[in-house]
Enzyme design. Structure first.
Site, PDB file in Angstrom:
ATOM      1  N   THR A   1       0.970  -1.122  -0.033  1.00 55.62           N
ATOM      2  CA  THR A   1      -0.054   0.013   0.154  1.00 55.62           C
ATOM      3  C   THR A   1       0.877   0.969  -0.132  1.00 55.62           C
ATOM      4  OG1 THR A   1      -1.517   1.102   1.371  1.00 55.62           O
ATOM      5  CG2 THR A   1      -0.120  -0.317   2.552  1.00 55.62           C
ATOM      6  N   ASP A   2       0.139   2.451  -0.447  1.00 57.40           N
ATOM      7  CA  ASP A   2       1.071   3.546  -0.445  1.00 57.40           C
ATOM      8  C   ASP A   2       1.152   4.231   1.079  1.00 57.40           C
ATOM      9  OD1 ASP A   2      -1.875   4.386   0.017  1.00 57.40           O
ATOM     10  OD2 ASP A   2      -1.952   5.941  -1.646  1.00 57.40           O
ATOM     11  N   GLU A   3       0.508   3.532   1.822  1.00 55.88           N
ATOM     12  CA  GLU A   3       0.212   4.063   3.413  1.00 55.88           C
ATOM     13  C   GLU A   3       1.609   3.928   4.126  1.00 55.88           C
ATOM     14  OE1 GLU A   3      -3.480   3.392   5.457  1.00 55.88           O
ATOM     15  OE2 GLU A   3      -4.545   3.154   3.523  1.00 55.88           O
TER      16      GLU A   3
ATOM     17  N   TYR B   1      -1.948  -0.579  10.794  1.00 54.07           N
ATOM     18  CA  TYR B   1      -2.067  -1.178   9.597  1.00 54.07           C
ATOM     19  C   TYR B   1      -0.716  -0.710   8.802  1.00 54.07           C
ATOM     20  CZ  TYR B   1      -3.329  -1.477   4.808  1.00 54.07           C
ATOM     21  OH  TYR B   1      -3.309  -1.845   3.478  1.00 54.07           O
TER      22      TYR B   1
ATOM     23  N   LYS C   1       2.211  -3.231   7.128  1.00 53.53           N
ATOM     24  CA  LYS C   1       2.661  -3.499   5.976  1.00 53.53           C
ATOM     25  C   LYS C   1       4.104  -3.007   5.697  1.00 53.53           C
ATOM     26  CE  LYS C   1       0.204  -4.566   3.080  1.00 53.53           C
ATOM     27  NZ  LYS C   1      -0.326  -6.169   2.530  1.00 53.53           N
TER      28      LYS C   1
HETATM   29  P1  NAD Z   1      -9.480  -7.594   2.385  1.00 55.35           P
HETATM   30  O1  NAD Z   1      -9.340  -7.259   3.823  1.00 55.35           O
HETATM   31  O2  NAD Z   1     -10.662  -7.356   1.598  1.00 55.35           O
HETATM   32  O3  NAD Z   1      -8.963  -9.043   2.166  1.00 55.35           O
HETATM   33  C1  NAD Z   1      -8.065  -9.501   3.015  1.00 55.35           C
HETATM   34  C2  NAD Z   1      -8.174 -11.165   2.630  1.00 55.35           C
HETATM   35  O4  NAD Z   1      -6.873 -11.657   3.289  1.00 55.35           O
HETATM   36  C3  NAD Z   1      -9.385 -11.819   3.013  1.00 55.35           C
HETATM   37  O5  NAD Z   1     -10.067 -12.579   2.416  1.00 55.35           O
HETATM   38  C4  NAD Z   1      -8.924 -12.296   4.678  1.00 55.35           C
HETATM   39  O6  NAD Z   1      -9.749 -13.419   5.179  1.00 55.35           O
HETATM   40  C5  NAD Z   1      -7.772 -12.748   4.098  1.00 55.35           C
HETATM   41  N1  NAD Z   1      -6.799 -12.796   5.496  1.00 55.35           N
HETATM   42  C6  NAD Z   1      -6.518 -11.945   6.366  1.00 55.35           C
HETATM   43  N2  NAD Z   1      -5.409 -12.614   7.073  1.00 55.35           N
HETATM   44  C7  NAD Z   1      -5.252 -13.825   6.661  1.00 55.35           C
HETATM   45  C8  NAD Z   1      -4.624 -14.933   7.168  1.00 55.35           C
HETATM   46  N3  NAD Z   1      -3.559 -14.704   8.481  1.00 55.35           N
HETATM   47  N4  NAD Z   1      -4.378 -16.071   6.536  1.00 55.35           N
HETATM   48  C9  NAD Z   1      -5.123 -16.047   5.429  1.00 55.35           C
HETATM   49  N5  NAD Z   1      -5.919 -15.160   4.778  1.00 55.35           N
HETATM   50  C10 NAD Z   1      -6.193 -14.176   5.526  1.00 55.35           C
HETATM   51  O7  NAD Z   1      -8.336  -6.572   1.922  1.00 55.35           O
HETATM   52  P2  NAD Z   1      -8.195  -5.875   0.189  1.00 55.35           P
HETATM   53  O8  NAD Z   1      -8.788  -4.805   0.330  1.00 55.35           O
HETATM   54  O9  NAD Z   1      -8.640  -6.920  -0.848  1.00 55.35           O
HETATM   55  O10 NAD Z   1      -6.397  -5.849   0.126  1.00 55.35           O
HETATM   56  C11 NAD Z   1      -5.727  -7.073  -0.096  1.00 55.35           C
HETATM   57  C12 NAD Z   1      -4.174  -6.560  -0.092  1.00 55.35           C
HETATM   58  O11 NAD Z   1      -3.909  -5.374  -0.947  1.00 55.35           O
HETATM   59  C13 NAD Z   1      -3.612  -6.215   1.412  1.00 55.35           C
HETATM   60  O12 NAD Z   1      -2.475  -6.805   1.517  1.00 55.35           O
HETATM   61  C14 NAD Z   1      -3.731  -4.603   1.562  1.00 55.35           C
HETATM   62  O13 NAD Z   1      -2.845  -4.122   2.181  1.00 55.35           O
HETATM   63  C15 NAD Z   1      -3.376  -4.322  -0.090  1.00 55.35           C
HETATM   64  N6  NAD Z   1      -4.105  -3.040  -0.475  1.00 55.35           N
HETATM   65  C16 NAD Z   1      -5.408  -2.794  -0.241  1.00 55.35           C
HETATM   66  C17 NAD Z   1      -5.651  -1.295  -0.736  1.00 55.35           C
HETATM   67  C18 NAD Z   1      -7.229  -1.137  -0.673  1.00 55.35           C
HETATM   68  O14 NAD Z   1      -7.469   0.132  -0.870  1.00 55.35           O
HETATM   69  N7  NAD Z   1      -8.175  -1.930  -0.231  1.00 55.35           N
HETATM   70  C19 NAD Z   1      -4.970  -0.576  -1.333  1.00 55.35           C
HETATM   71  C20 NAD Z   1      -3.459  -0.954  -1.389  1.00 55.35           C
HETATM   72  C21 NAD Z   1      -3.314  -2.356  -1.187  1.00 55.35           C
HETATM   73  P1  TYD Z   2     -10.538   4.181   4.462  1.00 58.90           P
HETATM   74  O1  TYD Z   2     -11.546   3.664   3.149  1.00 58.90           O
HETATM   75  O2  TYD Z   2     -10.842   3.304   5.851  1.00 58.90           O
HETATM   76  O3  TYD Z   2      -9.160   3.688   3.440  1.00 58.90           O
HETATM   77  P2  TYD Z   2      -7.747   4.329   4.395  1.00 58.90           P
HETATM   78  O4  TYD Z   2      -7.873   4.603   5.716  1.00 58.90           O
HETATM   79  O5  TYD Z   2      -6.823   2.987   4.166  1.00 58.90           O
HETATM   80  O6  TYD Z   2      -7.393   5.258   3.383  1.00 58.90           O
HETATM   81  O7  TYD Z   2     -10.900   5.635   4.650  1.00 58.90           O
HETATM   82  C1  TYD Z   2     -10.547   6.291   3.605  1.00 58.90           C
HETATM   83  C2  TYD Z   2     -10.715   7.666   3.991  1.00 58.90           C
HETATM   84  O8  TYD Z   2     -12.032   8.075   4.488  1.00 58.90           O
HETATM   85  C3  TYD Z   2      -9.695   7.967   5.033  1.00 58.90           C
HETATM   86  O9  TYD Z   2      -9.137   9.562   5.062  1.00 58.90           O
HETATM   87  C4  TYD Z   2     -10.782   7.884   6.231  1.00 58.90           C
HETATM   88  C5  TYD Z   2     -12.109   8.465   5.886  1.00 58.90           C
HETATM   89  N1  TYD Z   2     -13.042   7.936   6.301  1.00 58.90           N
HETATM   90  C6  TYD Z   2     -14.318   8.728   6.783  1.00 58.90           C
HETATM   91  O10 TYD Z   2     -14.354   9.753   6.625  1.00 58.90           O
HETATM   92  N2  TYD Z   2     -15.531   7.896   7.213  1.00 58.90           N
HETATM   93  C7  TYD Z   2     -15.770   6.500   7.432  1.00 58.90           C
HETATM   94  O11 TYD Z   2     -16.560   5.956   7.791  1.00 58.90           O
HETATM   95  C8  TYD Z   2     -14.305   6.036   6.850  1.00 58.90           C
HETATM   96  C9  TYD Z   2     -14.619   4.159   6.857  1.00 58.90           C
HETATM   97  C10 TYD Z   2     -13.202   6.448   6.517  1.00 58.90           C
END
Ligand code: NAD
Ligand code: TYD
Length: 352
Positions: free
Chosen positions: A131-133, A156, A160
């Site tokens: 992630t960019d975070e 988080y 990561k």
């Molecule tokens: P998500 O929370 O929707 O899915 C995570 C999945 O991992 C779930 O199916 C969960 O059951 C599984 N999981 C968690 N812990 C586990 C473990 N110990 N063993 C096996 N399975 C496990 O997450 P997502 O949004 O699909 O993100 C997927 C990846 O992409 C993550 O690594 C996240 O850090 C990264 N990512 C997400 C975003 C975003 O905007 N959602 C952006 C950049 C990177």
């Molecule tokens: P989120 O979707 O949790 O992603 P991330 O924290 O990983 O960027 O949140 C996106 C942005 O939205 C973040 O600045 C927090 C804000 N946010 C709200 O304002 N209200 C909400 O209920 C949630 C879940 C997030």
């Protein structure tokens, strides 16, 4: 790559990736999806895949920390590539429950790396999805590049960041063939409704309060999930081993602007409700502790080396996404389990 071990394939991005691999690419090998099925993992995200590809898609409910189970699967399926999505992924949960993030994101990645180290000669690639975070917060200007120093703010992002460091260390020290991608915020179908966009869509549809943290001025760089999947596949196929690639949407928006866009589109797509305009539901609530102000990605390395740019505009992607949530009420009622209700209730209490 013939046999890919996908971790976390029942989550949001992992399930979109598996669907993309089977329907949009010329990949003709096997996918072994291992997922612990936490609250965020839902096998229904892949409904129809096993039926359509009975000899090419396999699922195993496993924690990525279970090395002996992973070793068995690695041998049985003759795995030659790993694409690692599995993680605890929600910042707010990491604030209330950091231990789960240390377990899955750090120990889990370590365990997969041990598997990779032991099988280094059979492995073409370990791709790590990050992630960019990890870079922390930007001020009003500037962009994250691949060389920006890590400066995570939440449990988080710290977990990561640790996983990224472990991947790099195993690549340099043991020669594990690895790539890393750091991506900005995703949105699209199958996203668990605890994250900003799906939460706001569902609450708007259900006439519930739309909780905007602080003043709603925090900025994220939004990317449609299928564009992320395309970027990951491009890196897996053509990315240079040992390298990191930034992925971004080139689409910076303030949270309050996102919520307003969602309100307008829900008003347009469901015109016959009693409570329009949905903007009346916007409620400013207590800010998230350590809330990063702004993320923005410089993805010119990926663009120049692999010719990737986002295909979807925010306007088209968000409308598609809202329509998907409107049409998939069964999926929504199933993911909103007792656990979800409890979490949302706690969030509401904490932010009053
Ligand atoms: P998500 O929370 O929707 O899915 C995570 C999945 O991992 C779930 O199916 C969960 O059951 C599984 N999981 C968690 N812990 C586990 C473990 N110990 N063993 C096996 N399975 C496990 O997450 P997502 O949004 O699909 O993100 C997927 C990846 O992409 C993550 O690594 C996240 O850090 C990264 N990512 C997400 C975003 C975003 O905007 N959602 C952006 C950049 C990177
Ligand atoms: P989120 O979707 O949790 O992603 P991330 O924290 O990983 O960027 O949140 C996106 C942005 O939205 C973040 O600045 C927090 C804000 N946010 C709200 O304002 N209200 C909400 O209920 C949630 C879940 C997030």
């Amino acid at each position: 790559m013939k046999n890919i071990l996908v971790t976390g394939g029942c989550g949001f991005i992992g399930s979109n990736f598996i669907r993309y691999l089977f329907s949009e690419t010329d990949f003709n090998g096997r996918v072994v999806n291992i997922d612990k099925l936490t609250y965020a993992g839902n096998p229904e995200n892949l409904a129809g895949i096993k039926e359509a590809f009975p000899n090419r898609y396999f699922f195993n409910k496993t924690d990525i920390c279970n090395l002996s189970e992973l070793t068995g699967l690695f041998e049985t399926f003759e795995i030659d590539a790993i694409c690692h999505f599995a993680a605890e992924s929600h910042v707010d949960r990491s604030i209330t429950n950091p231990g789960d993030f240390i377990h899955s994101n750090i120990e889990g990645t370590f365990c997969l790396l041990e598997l990779a180290r032991q099988n280094k000669n059979k492995l073409e690639l370990f791709h790590h999805v990050s992630t960019d975070e990890v870079f922390g917060s930007l001020g009003k200007s500037g962009y994250f590049t691949e060389t920006t120093p890590y400066n995570p703010s939440s449990p988080y992002s710290a977990s990561k960041a640790s996983s990224d460091h472990l991947i790099r260390a195993y690549s340099v020290t043991y020669g594990v063939p690895a790539t890393i991608s750091n991506c900005s915020n995703n949105y699209g179908p199958y996203q668990f409704p605890e994250k900003l966009i799906p939460l706001m869509i569902l609450n708007a549809i259900e006439d519930k309060a739309l909780p905007v943290y602080g003043e709603g001025i925090n900025i994220r760089d939004w990317l449609y999930v299928e564009d992320h999947c395309k970027a990951i596949w491009a890196i897996m196929q053509h990315g240079r081993r040992g390298e990191t690639y930034n992925i971004g949407g080139g689409c910076e928006k303030r949270n309050i602007d996102i919520v307003n866009i969602i309100c307008e589109l829900v008003d347009k797509l469901i015109p016959d409700t009693n409570t329009a305009p949905k903007k009346n539901l916007i409620t400013f609530v207590k800010d998230r502790p350590g809330h990063d102000l702004r993320y923005a990605m410089d993805f010119s390395k990926l663009k120049n080396e692999l010719n990737w740019t986002p295909a979807e505009t925010f306007e088209s992607g968000i409308e598609k996404t809202i329509k998907w949530y409107i049409e998939n009420t069964n999926w929504i009622s199933r993911v909103k389990s007792g656990e979800y209700k409890q979490w949302m209730k706690q969030q509401y209490e904490d932010r009053k």
